[in-house]
Design a protein around this motif. Structure first.
Motif, PDB file in Angstrom:
ATOM      1  N   PHE A 166     -66.881  22.434  46.953  1.00 35.23           N
ATOM      2  CA  PHE A 166     -67.831  22.432  46.097  1.00 35.23           C
ATOM      3  C   PHE A 166     -68.526  24.168  46.352  1.00 35.23           C
ATOM      4  CE2 PHE A 166     -70.069  18.069  46.331  1.00 35.23           C
ATOM      5  CZ  PHE A 166     -69.837  17.911  44.664  1.00 35.23           C
ATOM      6  N   ALA A 167     -68.332  24.977  47.621  1.00 37.67           N
ATOM      7  CA  ALA A 167     -68.884  25.777  47.793  1.00 37.67           C
ATOM      8  C   ALA A 167     -68.149  26.669  47.121  1.00 37.67           C
ATOM      9  CB  ALA A 167     -68.895  26.317  49.151  1.00 37.67           C
ATOM     10  N   ARG A 168     -66.686  26.541  47.054  1.00 33.13           N
ATOM     11  CA  ARG A 168     -65.637  27.241  46.768  1.00 33.13           C
ATOM     12  C   ARG A 168     -65.354  27.294  45.119  1.00 33.13           C
ATOM     13  NH1 ARG A 168     -61.368  25.696  51.195  1.00 33.13           N
ATOM     14  NH2 ARG A 168     -61.949  27.595  52.781  1.00 33.13           N
ATOM     15  N   ALA A 169     -65.745  26.068  45.156  1.00 32.33           N
ATOM     16  CA  ALA A 169     -66.145  25.950  42.966  1.00 32.33           C
ATOM     17  C   ALA A 169     -66.500  26.435  42.071  1.00 32.33           C
ATOM     18  CB  ALA A 169     -65.593  24.272  42.626  1.00 32.33           C
ATOM     19  N   VAL A 170     -68.419  26.677  42.956  1.00 33.07           N
ATOM     20  CA  VAL A 170     -69.060  27.316  41.761  1.00 33.07           C
ATOM     21  C   VAL A 170     -68.861  28.622  41.686  1.00 33.07           C
ATOM     22  CG1 VAL A 170     -70.749  25.225  42.170  1.00 33.07           C
ATOM     23  CG2 VAL A 170     -70.909  27.359  43.898  1.00 33.07           C
ATOM     24  N   ALA A 171     -69.817  29.038  40.519  1.00 35.09           N
ATOM     25  CA  ALA A 171     -69.384  30.774  40.927  1.00 35.09           C
ATOM     26  C   ALA A 171     -70.326  31.492  41.318  1.00 35.09           C
ATOM     27  CB  ALA A 171     -69.841  31.077  38.838  1.00 35.09           C
ATOM     28  N   ASP A 172     -71.797  30.525  41.105  1.00 34.48           N
ATOM     29  CA  ASP A 172     -73.152  30.942  41.834  1.00 34.48           C
ATOM     30  C   ASP A 172     -73.251  31.090  42.915  1.00 34.48           C
ATOM     31  OD1 ASP A 172     -75.711  31.104  42.374  1.00 34.48           O
ATOM     32  OD2 ASP A 172     -76.636  30.169  41.039  1.00 34.48           O
ATOM     33  N   GLN A 173     -72.839  32.146  43.698  1.00 28.80           N
ATOM     34  CA  GLN A 173     -73.043  32.081  45.441  1.00 28.80           C
ATOM     35  C   GLN A 173     -74.134  31.586  45.916  1.00 28.80           C
ATOM     36  OE1 GLN A 173     -70.485  32.829  47.004  1.00 28.80           O
ATOM     37  NE2 GLN A 173     -69.582  32.219  45.239  1.00 28.80           N
ATOM     38  N   LEU A 175     -75.935  28.484  44.938  1.00 24.62           N
ATOM     39  CA  LEU A 175     -75.679  27.523  44.658  1.00 24.62           C
ATOM     40  C   LEU A 175     -75.050  27.305  45.935  1.00 24.62           C
ATOM     41  CD1 LEU A 175     -75.572  24.895  43.298  1.00 24.62           C
ATOM     42  CD2 LEU A 175     -74.348  25.483  41.327  1.00 24.62           C
ATOM     43  N   ALA A 178     -76.455  27.312  49.481  1.00 22.15           N
ATOM     44  CA  ALA A 178     -77.672  25.950  49.315  1.00 22.15           C
ATOM     45  C   ALA A 178     -76.453  24.824  49.683  1.00 22.15           C
ATOM     46  CB  ALA A 178     -78.298  25.584  47.965  1.00 22.15           C
ATOM     47  N   MET A 179     -75.208  24.100  49.204  1.00 23.49           N
ATOM     48  CA  MET A 179     -74.296  23.308  49.358  1.00 23.49           C
ATOM     49  C   MET A 179     -74.506  23.377  51.010  1.00 23.49           C
ATOM     50  SD  MET A 179     -73.148  20.696  48.695  1.00 23.49           S
ATOM     51  CE  MET A 179     -73.057  20.255  46.966  1.00 23.49           C
ATOM     52  N   SER A 182     -77.232  23.272  53.327  1.00 22.48           N
ATOM     53  CA  SER A 182     -77.069  21.403  53.030  1.00 22.48           C
ATOM     54  C   SER A 182     -76.722  20.328  53.386  1.00 22.48           C
ATOM     55  CB  SER A 182     -77.816  20.567  51.933  1.00 22.48           C
ATOM     56  OG  SER A 182     -78.820  21.116  51.032  1.00 22.48           O
TER      57      SER A 182
ATOM     58  N   LEU B 115     -60.538  24.025  41.578  1.00 27.45           N
ATOM     59  CA  LEU B 115     -61.440  24.447  41.108  1.00 27.45           C
ATOM     60  C   LEU B 115     -61.643  26.041  41.217  1.00 27.45           C
ATOM     61  CD1 LEU B 115     -64.062  21.716  40.431  1.00 27.45           C
ATOM     62  CD2 LEU B 115     -62.715  23.202  38.684  1.00 27.45           C
ATOM     63  N   GLY B 116     -61.715  26.340  43.255  1.00 21.78           N
ATOM     64  CA  GLY B 116     -62.002  27.276  43.316  1.00 21.78           C
ATOM     65  C   GLY B 116     -61.266  28.741  43.263  1.00 21.78           C
ATOM     66  N   ARG B 123     -65.594  28.023  36.464  1.00 19.19           N
ATOM     67  CA  ARG B 123     -66.662  27.957  37.481  1.00 19.19           C
ATOM     68  C   ARG B 123     -67.895  28.601  36.810  1.00 19.19           C
ATOM     69  NH1 ARG B 123     -65.328  31.829  41.964  1.00 19.19           N
ATOM     70  NH2 ARG B 123     -66.023  30.632  43.274  1.00 19.19           N
ATOM     71  N   ALA B 126     -69.162  24.534  36.736  1.00 15.81           N
ATOM     72  CA  ALA B 126     -68.502  23.858  37.293  1.00 15.81           C
ATOM     73  C   ALA B 126     -70.763  23.713  38.311  1.00 15.81           C
ATOM     74  CB  ALA B 126     -67.778  23.996  39.052  1.00 15.81           C
ATOM     75  N   ASP B 127     -71.357  24.855  38.444  1.00 12.03           N
ATOM     76  CA  ASP B 127     -71.827  25.492  38.617  1.00 12.03           C
ATOM     77  C   ASP B 127     -73.816  24.518  38.197  1.00 12.03           C
ATOM     78  OD1 ASP B 127     -71.380  27.877  39.666  1.00 12.03           O
ATOM     79  OD2 ASP B 127     -72.641  28.886  38.474  1.00 12.03           O
ATOM     80  N   ARG B 131     -74.795  21.294  39.844  1.00 12.99           N
ATOM     81  CA  ARG B 131     -76.919  21.034  39.502  1.00 12.99           C
ATOM     82  C   ARG B 131     -77.788  19.509  38.882  1.00 12.99           C
ATOM     83  NH1 ARG B 131     -78.954  26.440  41.036  1.00 12.99           N
ATOM     84  NH2 ARG B 131     -76.829  28.049  39.952  1.00 12.99           N
ATOM     85  N   ARG B 151     -82.099  18.393  48.905  1.00  8.09           N
ATOM     86  CA  ARG B 151     -81.166  18.770  50.258  1.00  8.09           C
ATOM     87  C   ARG B 151     -80.326  17.789  50.276  1.00  8.09           C
ATOM     88  NH1 ARG B 151     -85.671  21.357  52.236  1.00  8.09           N
ATOM     89  NH2 ARG B 151     -85.898  19.895  53.584  1.00  8.09           N
ATOM     90  N   ARG B 154     -77.925  17.307  48.177  1.00 11.61           N
ATOM     91  CA  ARG B 154     -76.429  17.956  47.970  1.00 11.61           C
ATOM     92  C   ARG B 154     -75.712  17.363  49.303  1.00 11.61           C
ATOM     93  NH1 ARG B 154     -79.732  22.399  48.506  1.00 11.61           N
ATOM     94  NH2 ARG B 154     -80.503  23.644  46.708  1.00 11.61           N
TER      95      ARG B 154
END
Lengths: 205, 205
Positions: A166-173, A175, A178-179, A182, B115-116, B123, B126-127, B131, B151, B154
């Motif tokens: 998930f952390a690698r997939a999303v663009a928002d650092q 987010l 947070a992943m 958590s 996705l990464g 991406r 994906a954000d 969410r 949390r 997630r």
DNA sequence: TGTACATCAGTGAACGCGCGTTCACTGATGTAC
DNA sequence: TGTACATCAGTGAACGCGCGTTCACTGATGTAC
């Protein structure tokens, strides 16, 4: 221009190492043999002198990639007192450094869904690697009976893999962070929840 | 042979739906536009009448794929009494049916590491999807304060994704089942651990 | 140990194929009168 | 409402390119005498 047998063996190893890194960085399907051989300092024609097919290299590179992952982790964690090993392991796995560098990181996280589409030989390699990996994580949970520790270790492996994916997939650092945090919090909760073997020995149910 | 505007809009939708399924089944990189268009009952030449590039389709198909995943889950879980929704959700996600059919299942699990490596637009999709997804899972945890529920949600999302990725990767079905059941057990433990809002209201720390 | 020859690690050109993308074309749809 | 024409959704051939794989070749290594 023939090279010596020792040199040839070293060349072969170099190809497998390069493949493990490129497959993890760019994906298996997206990595071409010509580019891979060039990255290893060779021309692509020599590939079939070392491997029967790309699939055969994939299986070998995955075996190396998975082994490296676990070995590196175990090595880094071994320097920490036993009681803090799980936490150290989790911190390394969920670090931004790990997320930012798939090529040297966890093979399962880097290859992900592509493994599910790989040939049986590669998936059999994944079997053994996962068992070994889960065993190492379980060794960080000495307070639990072996069967319980193994089940917790499997869940921990899954949580870590998912969090980094998930952390690698999303663009928002934000987010992504947070992943990771958590996941860390809840992995440590998994590791401390339930009956300890010293207080309440219990067999698998 | 021009078709009507309504028909063209339906064609476009069909391409996106087909793409979502094929990308999830075979991977984004491994899915070619010619095969994809054929699967949608068209010739490949018409593709660029609907999309600027493959990357643009990827972003749209992922948006649809992620939305479908969450919508289908929410729909199936809505029929269950609130107190059992988390368990129902977890059981569906960790089912062998889900593992065996990536095309209609979770987009994050099906695309995974790919996705990464996707472009920023995908991406960013994906954000938003993550969410939304985490919000839905948090709604299955009404006993916890919102920040704590988020949390936990997630960590649950990560554990489920990781467990299905491992289960699909390995060749040994027994190992796959062990991973799924260990994940289930520990996800439910996450969901019931810690202070409830009704007994011990607590703000984020 | 020195020489003659066979082996084979690595080279580089070539194979057919599918990729993403472009484009001239067709003919039904949509529009203007 | 009916006709003439412009639009444009979808077709199918073609583009250059990189893919996995093959192969004739080179020349240093390994071996037999």
């Amino acid at each position: 221009m023939r090279t010596s047998r020792e040199e040839a063996a070293r060349t072969r190893t170099r190809i497998v190492e390069t493949a493990a890194a490129l497959f993890k960085r760019d994906g298996i399907h997206a990595t071409g043999l010509a580019g891979l051989m060039a990255e290893a300092g060779l021309t692509h024609g020599g590939f079939y002198g070392h491997f029967e097919s790309k699939e055969h290299l994939v299986a070998e590179a995955c075996a190396l990639g998975f082994r490296q992952t676990v070995d590196r982790l175990v090595e880094r964690v071994a320097a920490v007192p036993p009681a803090r090993r799980l936490q150290a392991f989790v911190d390394i796995y969920l670090s931004e450094a790990h997320c930012d560098d798939p090529a040297t990181g966890c093979g399962f996280a880097a290859l992900g869904a592509e493994l599910g589409r790989a040939d049986p030989a590669t998936r059999a390699v994944a079997d053994e690697a996962l068992r070994h990996y889960v065993g190492e994580i379980a060794s960080f949970l000495p307070d639990f009976a072996p069967a319980a520790a193994t089940r917790k270790a499997r869940a921990i492996a899954a949580t870590l893999l998912g969090a980094v994916t998930f952390a690698r997939a999303v663009a928002d650092q934000e987010l992504a962070r947070a992943m990771l945090s958590s996941a860390r919090e809840n992995v440590l909760a998994i590791a401390s929840a339930g009956p300890r073997v010293s207080r309440l020995p219990r067999t698998r149910h």
